[in-house]
Design a protein around this motif. Structure first.
Motif, PDB file in Angstrom:
ATOM      1  N   VAL A 422      19.051  82.118  45.955  1.00  0.00           N
ATOM      2  CA  VAL A 422      18.225  81.697  47.177  1.00  0.00           C
ATOM      3  C   VAL A 422      18.340  80.247  47.592  1.00  0.00           C
ATOM      4  N   THR A 423      18.642  80.394  48.716  1.00  0.00           N
ATOM      5  CA  THR A 423      18.971  79.129  49.674  1.00  0.00           C
ATOM      6  C   THR A 423      17.666  78.746  50.079  1.00  0.00           C
ATOM      7  N   LEU A 424      17.518  77.241  49.773  1.00  0.00           N
ATOM      8  CA  LEU A 424      16.143  76.771  50.046  1.00  0.00           C
ATOM      9  C   LEU A 424      16.247  75.836  51.318  1.00  0.00           C
ATOM     10  N   ASN A 425      15.543  76.097  52.259  1.00  0.00           N
ATOM     11  CA  ASN A 425      15.318  75.405  53.470  1.00  0.00           C
ATOM     12  C   ASN A 425      13.831  75.084  53.520  1.00  0.00           C
ATOM     13  N   VAL A 426      13.755  73.590  53.785  1.00  0.00           N
ATOM     14  CA  VAL A 426      12.134  72.994  53.763  1.00  0.00           C
ATOM     15  C   VAL A 426      11.999  72.575  54.882  1.00  0.00           C
ATOM     16  N   GLN A 427      10.672  72.865  55.422  1.00  0.00           N
ATOM     17  CA  GLN A 427      10.045  72.300  56.630  1.00  0.00           C
ATOM     18  C   GLN A 427       9.141  71.522  56.438  1.00  0.00           C
ATOM     19  N   VAL A 428       9.007  70.147  56.617  1.00  0.00           N
ATOM     20  CA  VAL A 428       8.017  69.295  56.104  1.00  0.00           C
ATOM     21  C   VAL A 428       7.581  68.435  57.258  1.00  0.00           C
ATOM     22  N   SER A 429       6.079  68.025  57.652  1.00  0.00           N
ATOM     23  CA  SER A 429       5.709  67.195  58.273  1.00  0.00           C
ATOM     24  C   SER A 429       4.963  65.885  57.794  1.00  0.00           C
ATOM     25  N   ILE A 430       5.201  64.912  58.027  1.00  0.00           N
ATOM     26  CA  ILE A 430       4.856  63.657  57.246  1.00  0.00           C
ATOM     27  C   ILE A 430       4.052  62.787  58.045  1.00  0.00           C
ATOM     28  N   THR A 431       3.322  61.897  57.544  1.00  0.00           N
ATOM     29  CA  THR A 431       2.753  60.531  58.465  1.00  0.00           C
ATOM     30  C   THR A 431       3.175  59.378  57.621  1.00  0.00           C
ATOM     31  N   LEU A 432       3.375  58.283  58.404  1.00  0.00           N
ATOM     32  CA  LEU A 432       4.308  57.161  58.099  1.00  0.00           C
ATOM     33  C   LEU A 432       3.353  55.938  57.786  1.00  0.00           C
ATOM     34  N   GLU A 433       3.548  54.997  57.036  1.00  0.00           N
ATOM     35  CA  GLU A 433       2.903  53.548  56.989  1.00  0.00           C
ATOM     36  C   GLU A 433       3.383  52.844  58.034  1.00  0.00           C
ATOM     37  N   ASN A 434       4.653  52.952  58.133  1.00  0.00           N
ATOM     38  CA  ASN A 434       5.326  51.924  59.408  1.00  0.00           C
ATOM     39  C   ASN A 434       6.305  52.784  60.107  1.00  0.00           C
ATOM     40  N   PRO A 435       5.794  53.225  61.479  1.00  0.00           N
ATOM     41  CA  PRO A 435       6.687  54.078  62.173  1.00  0.00           C
ATOM     42  C   PRO A 435       8.123  53.727  62.780  1.00  0.00           C
ATOM     43  N   ASP A 436       8.147  52.330  62.630  1.00  0.00           N
ATOM     44  CA  ASP A 436       9.540  51.700  62.846  1.00  0.00           C
ATOM     45  C   ASP A 436      10.608  52.201  62.049  1.00  0.00           C
ATOM     46  N   PHE A 437      10.165  52.549  61.020  1.00  0.00           N
ATOM     47  CA  PHE A 437      11.477  53.178  59.963  1.00  0.00           C
ATOM     48  C   PHE A 437      11.327  54.783  59.916  1.00  0.00           C
ATOM     49  N   ALA A 438      11.120  55.271  60.982  1.00  0.00           N
ATOM     50  CA  ALA A 438      11.111  56.654  60.977  1.00  0.00           C
ATOM     51  C   ALA A 438      12.172  57.543  60.606  1.00  0.00           C
ATOM     52  N   ALA A 439      13.499  57.117  61.354  1.00  0.00           N
ATOM     53  CA  ALA A 439      14.777  57.724  61.010  1.00  0.00           C
ATOM     54  C   ALA A 439      15.120  57.531  59.564  1.00  0.00           C
ATOM     55  N   GLU A 440      14.838  56.319  59.215  1.00  0.00           N
ATOM     56  CA  GLU A 440      15.220  56.088  57.688  1.00  0.00           C
ATOM     57  C   GLU A 440      14.723  56.835  56.780  1.00  0.00           C
ATOM     58  N   THR A 441      13.298  57.112  57.171  1.00  0.00           N
ATOM     59  CA  THR A 441      12.398  57.607  55.922  1.00  0.00           C
ATOM     60  C   THR A 441      12.505  59.152  56.124  1.00  0.00           C
ATOM     61  N   GLN A 442      12.893  59.787  57.512  1.00  0.00           N
ATOM     62  CA  GLN A 442      13.409  60.966  57.355  1.00  0.00           C
ATOM     63  C   GLN A 442      14.671  61.746  56.663  1.00  0.00           C
ATOM     64  N   GLN A 443      15.591  60.881  56.756  1.00  0.00           N
ATOM     65  CA  GLN A 443      16.877  61.001  56.042  1.00  0.00           C
ATOM     66  C   GLN A 443      16.505  60.819  54.333  1.00  0.00           C
ATOM     67  N   LEU A 444      15.529  60.077  54.157  1.00  0.00           N
ATOM     68  CA  LEU A 444      15.283  59.756  52.727  1.00  0.00           C
ATOM     69  C   LEU A 444      14.633  60.902  52.079  1.00  0.00           C
ATOM     70  N   VAL A 445      13.718  61.507  53.013  1.00  0.00           N
ATOM     71  CA  VAL A 445      12.988  62.561  52.131  1.00  0.00           C
ATOM     72  C   VAL A 445      13.860  63.519  52.171  1.00  0.00           C
ATOM     73  N   SER A 446      14.834  63.854  53.366  1.00  0.00           N
ATOM     74  CA  SER A 446      15.548  65.028  53.088  1.00  0.00           C
ATOM     75  C   SER A 446      16.489  64.800  51.990  1.00  0.00           C
ATOM     76  N   GLU A 447      17.162  63.642  51.575  1.00  0.00           N
ATOM     77  CA  GLU A 447      17.916  63.318  50.541  1.00  0.00           C
ATOM     78  C   GLU A 447      17.098  63.715  49.248  1.00  0.00           C
ATOM     79  N   ARG A 448      16.009  63.101  49.042  1.00  0.00           N
ATOM     80  CA  ARG A 448      15.301  63.372  47.766  1.00  0.00           C
ATOM     81  C   ARG A 448      15.002  65.013  47.458  1.00  0.00           C
ATOM     82  N   ILE A 449      14.847  65.725  48.661  1.00  0.00           N
ATOM     83  CA  ILE A 449      14.570  67.041  48.348  1.00  0.00           C
ATOM     84  C   ILE A 449      16.035  67.696  47.781  1.00  0.00           C
ATOM     85  N   SER A 450      17.000  67.210  48.299  1.00  0.00           N
ATOM     86  CA  SER A 450      18.491  67.742  47.949  1.00  0.00           C
ATOM     87  C   SER A 450      18.666  67.306  46.392  1.00  0.00           C
ATOM     88  N   ARG A 451      18.529  66.111  46.128  1.00  0.00           N
ATOM     89  CA  ARG A 451      18.703  65.649  44.807  1.00  0.00           C
ATOM     90  C   ARG A 451      17.677  66.427  43.915  1.00  0.00           C
TER      91      ARG A 451
END
Length: 525
Positions: A422-451
């Motif tokens: 089963v190929t897992l595709n995750v759709q997730v919506s989050i709120t951030l503490e610091n919106p200035d790092f939104a892109a970095e946080t999005q990439q980090l969350v995706s990498e944590r799911i893959s790991r």
């Protein structure tokens, strides 16, 4: 095709064409040169069409009444291969109600062919080898002159449309490829082995090996040689003193001969051992599509090669820890599968290509409870294609069938199946503490799911991999994430010839499930 709310089966209606009007981007009208209509079995052409004011042409010209519903293959030249190798890429696992009949148009009609079917009646992707004994006849079907092959069902009844196999692609001149290289025959002297009784080959890992020993002990070895084959043994300690056997270490490329107590000792002599072997294999052979594109040597009438599918199934030497663990368990099962753990451990020990194995008692090959049945689900290494997975299951079945209760085999109650990937595709919506790092946080969350999927879940056994609490924690505990507004784990897999979608958070899981990493979408709320 016409559908309505009363039926999900489409009904084909033939249109009644009363007229046609064309608009041209010309300064003045240009007369129609000819009209061509291609129907089901024929094509009609009408020249000088501008001279006719009324036309009456059939829009559907059916095949002869005795023609079965079939798939037709047209060739612009008669196939001369013996056999003709055709690879069918099949989506999913759909069972047909009757056997596929392969026929060729020769002489006065279609005649059945002898075939070797590697698709198991279109249940999986694979090669079909068709033996064409007679030259094909050129005939006009479907509006074209060609040489024809066709496939139909012997029973005549078509399966339901939603459960029929789907052919994704057809490729010609295909063969199965194995990462293997044949070495030149080598000759050794037993007198040079010494007390170690070990012969070292220059290549490894070894795939196949044949050994012949000249036992005449004559000074003129070639004049009176009698080359006797010696057989490979799993372990010399289990052999008697007169057994002509050797023990092979495939990874090291070494051969150990007997000492006269456990296995027959080699006769002393010069150049009295002949070894024929092939070597290769390993994870290095798992190449992506199109990466295999060169010859080792020339082949007559073959101008080029390529791998049309990824190469899979290659494994490196298993770890010492796994070898030690499985070897200890060998003393318990002693090579006979009686309990569920015996089936699992014997498979893991014998097949390095199997990463996980789980035995389900009183279960058939579809995951349904059936008393007296045994189903062993296995997960192969890497991204294994359907035909490679089916071959692995067949190898495991052949190995276990001679080492378990014979009643399971005669009653058809032993099932070896590959896990449902089963190929897992995750759709997730989050709120951030610091919106200035939104892109970095999005990439980090995706990498944590893959790991989580690649390193933790896939290390677990079949049906025990996915834990949605861990998935939620992996997202929620990421730096700069304050809350998880929405998380939807969606799984996709093929079954019954169709691509199916499930929601893991709703408890929708197929039998024998394993998880493969997919694409993840992270949105900031």
């Amino acid at each position: 095709n016409v559908r309505n709310y009363l039926s999900v089966t489409p009904r084909r209606l033939l249109p009644f064409l009363k007229g046609a009007e064309c608009t041209y981007q010309y300064a003045e009208r240009v007369p129609i040169d000819y009209i061509r209509i291609e129907s089901g079995a024929e094509a009609h052409e009408l020249e000088n069409a501008a001279e006719y004011s009324e036309l009456a042409m059939s829009i559907s010209d059916p095949l002869p009444p005795d023609s079965p519903r079939a798939m037709y293959l047209a060739f612009d030249a008669p196939p001369e291969a013996m056999p003709l190798a055709v690879r069918f890429s099949i989506a999913g696992d759909a069972a047909l109600g009757s056997k596929i009949v392969y026929e060729a148009l020769s002489g006065d009609g279609f005649k059945p062919l002898r075939v070797s079917d590697g698709t198991s009646n279109f249940r999986r992707s694979g090669c079909v080898f068709m033996y064409i004994p007679e030259p094909l006849s050129n005939a006009r079907l479907f509006g074209r002159d060609a040489y024809w092959l066709r496939m139909s069902l012997s029973g005549g009844l078509m399966p339901p449309r939603w459960n029929a196999p789907r052919v994704l692609g057809i490729d010609l001149n295909t063969v199965r490829a194995v990462q293997k290289q044949f070495a030149s025959e080598r000759v050794f002297s037993s007198s040079g082995l010494g007390e170690t009784r070990v012969l070292e080959l220059p290549d490894n890992p070894i795939i196949d090996c044949e050994i012949f020993v000249n036992e005449t002990q004559s000074k003129d070895a070639e004049a009176s040689a009698r080359w006797t084959p010696w057989n490979k043994a799993e372990a010399l300690f289990a052999e008697d003193a007169e057994a002509r056997v050797y023990e092979l270490d495939r990874d090291a490329g070494t051969i150990l001969f007997g000492d006269g107590i456990h296995g027959k000792s080699l006769p002393s002599g010069e150049l009295n051992i002949r070894v024929r072997y092939s070597y290769g294999g390993g994870a290095r052979g798992n190449m992506n599509e199109g990466e295999v594109n060169a010859f080792v040597g020339s082949i007559p009438r073959i101008s080029g090669i390529t791998n049309i599918t990824p190469m899979s199934g290659g494994t490196d030497k298993i770890s010492a820890a796994r070898t030690e663990e499985l070897s200890r368990r060998r003393f318990r099962h002693r090579g006979v599968a009686l309990g569920a753990s015996d089936f699992e451990e014997m498979t893991l020990e014998r097949f390095p290509r199997v990463v996980h194995a789980r035995c389900f008692r009183n279960t058939d090959g579809y995951g349904k409870p059936v008393p007296g049945h045994v189903c062993l689900a296995i997960m192969g290494v890497g991204e294994m294609l359907e035909d490679a997975a089916a071959t692995l299951c067949a190898d495991v079945y052949e190995y276990l069938s001679t080492r378990c209760d014979a009643n399971l085999i005669t009653g058809g109650r032993l099932h070896i199946v590959h896990s449902t990937e089963v190929t897992l595709n995750v759709q997730v919506s989050i709120t951030l503490e610091n919106p200035d790092f939104a892109a970095e946080t999005q990439q980090l969350v995706s990498e944590r799911i893959s790991r989580l999927v690649n390193e933790i879940w896939r290390a677990r056994g079949i049906d025990d991999q996915a834990d949605l609490n861990e998935l939620h924690f992996a997202v929620r505990s990421a730096p700069n994430v304050t809350s998880v507004l929405h998380l939807m784990p969606e799984g996709k897999y093929r079954s019954g010839g169709r691509l199916r979608t499930i929601l893991l958070d709703k408890g929708e899981t197929p039998p024998f499930m394993t998880i493969r990493n997919g694409l993840h979408t992270v949105k900031v709320g």
